[in-house]
Every structure is written in C-alpha cells, then in structure tokens.
Design an enzyme around this catalytic site. Sequence first.
Site, PDB file in Angstrom:
ATOM      1  N   SER A 176     115.814  -9.873 -12.277  1.00  0.00           N
ATOM      2  CA  SER A 176     116.651 -11.072 -12.370  1.00  0.00           C
ATOM      3  C   SER A 176     115.775 -12.269 -12.713  1.00  0.00           C
ATOM      4  CB  SER A 176     117.341 -11.337 -11.038  1.00  0.00           C
ATOM      5  OG  SER A 176     116.409 -11.831 -10.092  1.00  0.00           O
ATOM      6  N   ASP A 177     116.362 -13.296 -13.284  1.00  0.00           N
ATOM      7  CA  ASP A 177     115.641 -14.561 -13.353  1.00  0.00           C
ATOM      8  C   ASP A 177     115.502 -15.064 -11.914  1.00  0.00           C
ATOM      9  OD1 ASP A 177     114.376 -16.852 -14.150  1.00  0.00           O
ATOM     10  OD2 ASP A 177     115.772 -17.301 -15.763  1.00  0.00           O
ATOM     11  N   CYS A 178     114.596 -16.044 -11.707  1.00  0.00           N
ATOM     12  CA  CYS A 178     114.216 -16.299 -10.327  1.00  0.00           C
ATOM     13  C   CYS A 178     115.337 -16.907  -9.503  1.00  0.00           C
ATOM     14  CB  CYS A 178     112.906 -17.055 -10.292  1.00  0.00           C
ATOM     15  SG  CYS A 178     111.642 -15.911 -10.899  1.00  0.00           S
ATOM     16  N   ASP A 179     115.840 -16.055  -8.648  1.00  0.00           N
ATOM     17  CA  ASP A 179     116.966 -16.286  -7.764  1.00  0.00           C
ATOM     18  C   ASP A 179     118.323 -16.224  -8.452  1.00  0.00           C
ATOM     19  OD1 ASP A 179     117.475 -16.295  -5.083  1.00  0.00           O
ATOM     20  OD2 ASP A 179     117.759 -18.463  -4.966  1.00  0.00           O
TER      21      ASP A 179
END
Length: 776
Positions: free
Chosen positions: A293-296
């Site tokens: 995933s992109d961060c968070d």
Amino acid sequence: MKTGIATTTMASLPQTIILLLLLLGAFAQARDSFACDSKDAKTSSLPFCKVSMPIPNRVTDLLGRLTMQEKVRLLVNNAAAVPRLGIKGYEWWSEALHGVSNVGPGTKFGGAFPGATSFPQVITTAASFNATLWEAIGRVVSDEARAMYNGGAAGLTYWSPNVNIFRDPRWGRGQETPGEDPVLAGTYAASYVTGLQGNNGDRLKVAACCKHFTAYDLDNWNGVDRFHFNAKVSKQDIEDTFDVPFKMCVQDGNVASVMCSYNQVNGVPTCADPNLLKRTIRGQWKLNGYIVSDCDSVGVFYNTQHYTSTPEEAAADAIKAGLDLDCGPFLAQYTKNAVIRGLLKEADVNSALANTLTVQMRLGMFDGEPSAQPFGNLGPKDVCTPAHQELALEAARQGIVLLNNRGPSLPLSHLRHRTVAVIGPNSNATVTMIGNYAGVACAYTSPLQGIGNYAKTIHQMGCADVACNGDKLFSGAINAARQADATVLVMGLDQSIEAEFRDRTGLLLPGRQQELISKVAMASKGPTILVLMSGGPIDVSFAKNDPRIGAILWAGYPGQAGGAAIADVLYGTTNPEGKLPMTWYPQEYVSNLPMTDMAMRSSPNRNYPGRTYKFYKGPVVYPFGHGLSYTNFVHTIASAPKVVTVPLDGHRHSGNATISGKAIKVNHVRCNKLSVGLQVDVKNMGSKDGTHTMLVFSKPPAGHWAPQKQLVAFAKVHVPARSQRRVGINIHVCKFLSVVDRSGVRRIPTGVHNLHIGGVKHSLSLQPATLGVIKS
Ligand SMILES: *[C@@H]1O[C@H](CO)[C@@H](O)[C@H](O)[C@H]1NC(C)=O
Ligand SMILES: *[C@@H]1O[C@H](CO)[C@@H](O)[C@H](O)[C@H]1NC(C)=O
Ligand SMILES: *[C@@H]1O[C@H](CO)[C@@H](O)[C@H](O)[C@H]1NC(C)=O
C-alpha cells in the site's frame, strides 16, 4: 508517501534515543545476517534456511512455523523480528527514484555513507529517450543500494519508480515521472527496474516497485487532495493510458512489487479493489512479487474515506483484494481480529506473507551472512565513484532540451563570450537540481560553477528565490547583463512551487520572473539565453516571442552535476539531444480545466480540451517530442513493409465480436512475433557531430477511439557530421499499433496506419490474414 507517519514515530521517542539511533545509523558497520545466521546452529539448520531447497518450499516451511501474532506483525513495513526463529526485524520502506534516497525510514545517510550519486530527476532522464541509459542508471543505483545495505544503512526493497502518467501539467509530482506518454513511461519502467533488480533469473539485486496503481496523479488541487479523491476513469482510459506503464513494468520489467495508491478509482479505494490487485496485477499480468500500500493507504480508506464501518473490515478488504504489505501500522493492529471475527481466513494472510517472504528469499535475506552472497563485496568504496558521478553528468547532458535557438545564438563561443552574466534564482542551484525523492548528493556542480569553467562570470540572483516577489535585485542583474559578453538567466521552479502535496495553480513563471527576464534581455550587451529548471511545463510564450531572447533550454531538475551539463550544452561541448517527454501547454489550457477530470479524450460538446499530445488538438507552447540540436538531421526510409497481415487465432471466429468497426480484438490475434521492421537512414547535414533522438509516431485509421497519433517506437543514434547511419526499428503490432475501444477492449484497426518520423511519412496497411478462411 506520507512522511507524516515516520515523523510522528520519531517525535514520540525521547531525544536521547533518537540521538542513539542516529549514531547507530551513522556508524553502522557490516550488517549481521537478517536470518539463518550460521552462528546460530538452532535456527540456521531449519528447512527454510536451506539454500538448496526451492524457494516455494522454504516459504511454506517458514509459514508453518509462525504463529498468528507473529504473522500479523510481518504484514507491515516495519516488520517485527521473530527471535525464536532467528529472524530480525526489517524495514521495507526505502526509496531510490533517481539515486538512493533519504525518504523513508529504511535508509540513513552519514558515517561511511555520507552521500550517494544523485541522478537527474526522472522527467529529465526520460527526455533522453535512451533505454540503455535508464538501465545503466538502475545498475549504478542498485550497486550503491547494495553497498549501503551491506553497511547496515539501507534496505533491499525500494519503492521506486513512480510511473503514473503525467496527465495534468500542474501535478506537483509530475517531475518524478517519465512523462505523459504510456509507451515512454512503460519502457522507462521496464528499463530502470531491470537495472535495479539485475538480470539473474529469479534472484533479485534489489526489489523495485512500480507505483502508484492507478489513476493517481493529483496531489492537492482546489481543495481536493489525494486522500479524498475519487478518480472517475473510463475503462477505455484505464486500458489505453493509466494501466500501460504498470503492465509493461510487470510484464517486461518483471518488477518485484507494485504499490496501490491513496485515491479511489470509480468509488473503490485502489488498495481494496480485487479487480485491480488480484484480477489485474496478479491474475492477468502475473506479478511475481508483492503488492504494497502507499503509506497508510489502508488507514486512509478507513479513517478518511470511511469506506468500511470497522477497521477489521478494512484490513480484511485490503488483504482479500490482494494487498500483501501495509506501509503503515494498520494491518498489524487489525488483521488478527479480522480473522477471529471470520472476516478473513488465515489462508488469506498466508498468501499475503508468501508473496513478501518469497521476495525476501529471492533477495538472499534467508541465505545467511550478507558478505558471503552475491554483491556482498560492495561497500563504501562503491558509492559516489568517479564512474557513477560521470554517469550522473552524462544523464544530464542527454536529458537537457534545446527549446529555441534564434539566430542561432547557441552554442556560445569561449573565445567571444569570455564574460558571462549568470543571473536568476536558480543560477547557483544545488539541492534544487535534484528535485524530490532525492538523497544526499555526492557533490554538486551549480550552473554558476559550470559556466565558470568556460568563462569569467558576473553573478546576480535577480530574485531572492523562485517566488520572485520583489524587484530589489533587478538593477544589479540588469547592470551585469550590460557589461557581459553574454547573459545566461537560470530561472524556473523548485519544490516550493511543485512538490508532493503541492500541485501548481497555473503554468506561468512565478512572481516577477517574467519581468526580470524581459528587462535583462532588453539590457544585455550580448545574446540572452534562458535556462529553465522545472519538473512541469512552463508557459514561456513571452520569451519564445521575444526577439531579444536568443535561446531557451529546459534542464528539468538535472541532478548533482546539472550545472556542468548545462554549461557543456551552452558552449557546445555537448550537442543537445533531449526531447520533451510532455506537452508544454499555454496558460489558458488550464484556466478552465478541472484537474479532477480524468478524461483523456477531448469532448467538444462540453468544451473539454482533452489531455496529452494524443488527444489534445489546441495550441501548444512546445509539443511533446520537441527538442533541437546544433546540427540538422534528415530521415529517409530505407525499407518498410507496405502491407502487414495480422494472423487471427485459428480457434476464433471472425464474427462481429472479433472484428468490429474494422478493428480486430488483440486477444484474437496471434501476437507473438507479429512486428513491423523498418530501416531508417539518418543523415547529419551539419558540421557538428550529434546524437539524433528519433521518435516514431503512428496515426491509426480514423475512428471513434483512435488518438490523433501515438508513439510506437523510439531510438537514438550518434551520427558524425556529414555522415549517415542506418537505424533498425521494430514495432510490436499488438502492443503499439492497437487502440482501445469504449469498453476497454484493445483492438488493431485494419486499414492504413500512417507512420510519422520527423517530416517523413509511411503508409502501412494492416489486413486480417485468415478472414476468408475462418467460419463466421
Ligand atoms: C545511451 O546512453 C548510454 C549510457 O550513457 C550511452 O553509452 C549511449 O551512447 C547512449 N546512446 C546514444 C545513441 O547516445
Ligand atoms: C553558491 O552556492 C554555494 C553552495 O550553496 C555557496 O557556497 C556559494 O557561496 C554560492 N555562490 C555565490 C556566488 O552565491
Ligand atoms: C455482424 O454485423 C453485420 C453488419 O453490422 C450484421 O449484418 C450481422 O448480422 C452481424 N453478424 C453477427 C454474427 O452478429
């Protein structure tokens, strides 16, 4: 990336611990084994440590030993240690967009690794149109990354490159991308990834990651940000545009990872969409690697988008959709309860972990001591080597684009232009030259220094910074221009104007830059040269039309050696060869164009202009592919077929489903070796050696779906003055001569495709082969 997470974590630690961590990072010596340390007989004899066993069996063995609690702590970027199995913690998040970067907690500069080679920003390197260069940069970056890993200063998993389409010229992250054309972006992706990962079968030198999947190219526009944005995208544009670089990255580059984005696509967060992750990336494209995933992103679609009502559902949705690793804490927190509540099976968690563990094994992380492995010998001596830094300079030389050359005013002569006024907020640029997602450069050559190697310089900033809000420094600049034999203005943008989370509001130069340029040009004794640094295009019509401005160069963000490359081009030691990887639109283009409108095709009835050279027909400042040289190249086609037959898959019927509107479904074509071979002679008519960057466009037969033209191939060739070289070009018919219909189906239009190479045209007729033979 949302660096907020890293910052929050750091802020919650006491100062002393931070200091200790920094010191540890700075003085890190040779790294211990991540797992399977031979000094630990108990764990190193476990089956998953057996190098001779096939990786899938090792992964299955390891998975069988992990508890649920241990498993969920491996689903996140800061994966926890499993001490009882001899496995250390691992930070998955490192970046290497154009050199090992200090974005992300996996990488630390200092101590034995004070810097790394900082190549030009990707938009500049893309302008070289040189796939060999892109792969060579990837090799150097992965050498330096491995060296830093061996020294305990970096990871082996790099969340680069960014291959989103540079769809809107205002996008703050357009600089990170290879531009607006899907085939260019896909070729860049495959080449850079191959350079990073190495070409050693299933083994990985480092693991690259193509991001951000998909239709992610808006950061913060008019109150809409990427965390809330729902990109409404047609099936046609997905297949035709947004997916292409990712598909090429997976299929041609064999990338080890793909990252899903923050935004939603048609109402579904990309990281929760099984159609995008499981069905497309893994099912159709056959990703051999992990999806991160992109961060968070998972936290974002739960907390910000309120996509599910409980966090456990969010965790379950993400993993079931095909997400394997969370950059962020979310999956470590909620996955166990999701399984307990029956929202997710343990088998789903196992398949996610199998994908990440497999990549770690392919990287050699379960093979014992790093020093005993391939690349184990790389260390500080292999970072910032003269050869690496020379390649950074070479990349900048190849990427600089000569936009205008009136007179011609360039190249300057070191005999006649002995004193140069070097003016502008970017005239002494250093960190500005490396753009974003950079690291700490080995060293810099600013434009002022670079020009100083050819001439005596008179330096004036003209504006205090690129915002250029005042005219206090104008008179000094004007006086310098009056005295010097030539004037070089180094203007443009920096990260205060275009960056992650910062889209531009317009396309003009900021503040009073335009006024400074015109006033200086008016006063100059000698020729006035405008050099632009920027990621996105700038509407410089005023300068293009000003007879007092002799030449305009676009340097992009040219990397650590950018100033030397600019000077080499100004003085003609380098003959410019770069071509624009994106359209330079006039300011009016964006005045009525919502950045949120994803449609690529124009729509006259709603006054929508369309996007990129493929679909936009209005006026431009400079077109995609524009770029001049100090010499003049002429093409002639030496050989090319006039008719190409397209063999249909014998099992298919030629009913209307296959051939509709005179376009054959690519799925029904035997595509394997179906390509068109051209031989093109390139003649250098001038008196200077030069490298020609040849772009081949095709204009498909007119129809509802077809773009006005599309890039189908590109090649580069060095041609000495007054000589000729022959270039072979191969165009894969299914991949590059196809168009996409309204339902998102890729088809090959039958009939005449016009190939354009510079001013030369060639008509190619595509005809279905077995039409008469197959039953309908
Ligand atoms: C492409 O780049 C490589 C690496 O810098 C260079 O050796 C090669 O000459 C370039 N190709 C051309 C045709 O200039
Ligand atoms: C140019 O920049 C360098 C590094 O930032 C600085 O040391 C130097 O003084 C600057 N030169 C001028 C003339 O401003
Ligand atoms: C195919 O299209 C033609 C012309 O539009 C039509 O007459 C014919 O019935 C269609 N055939 C099938 C099998 O659908």
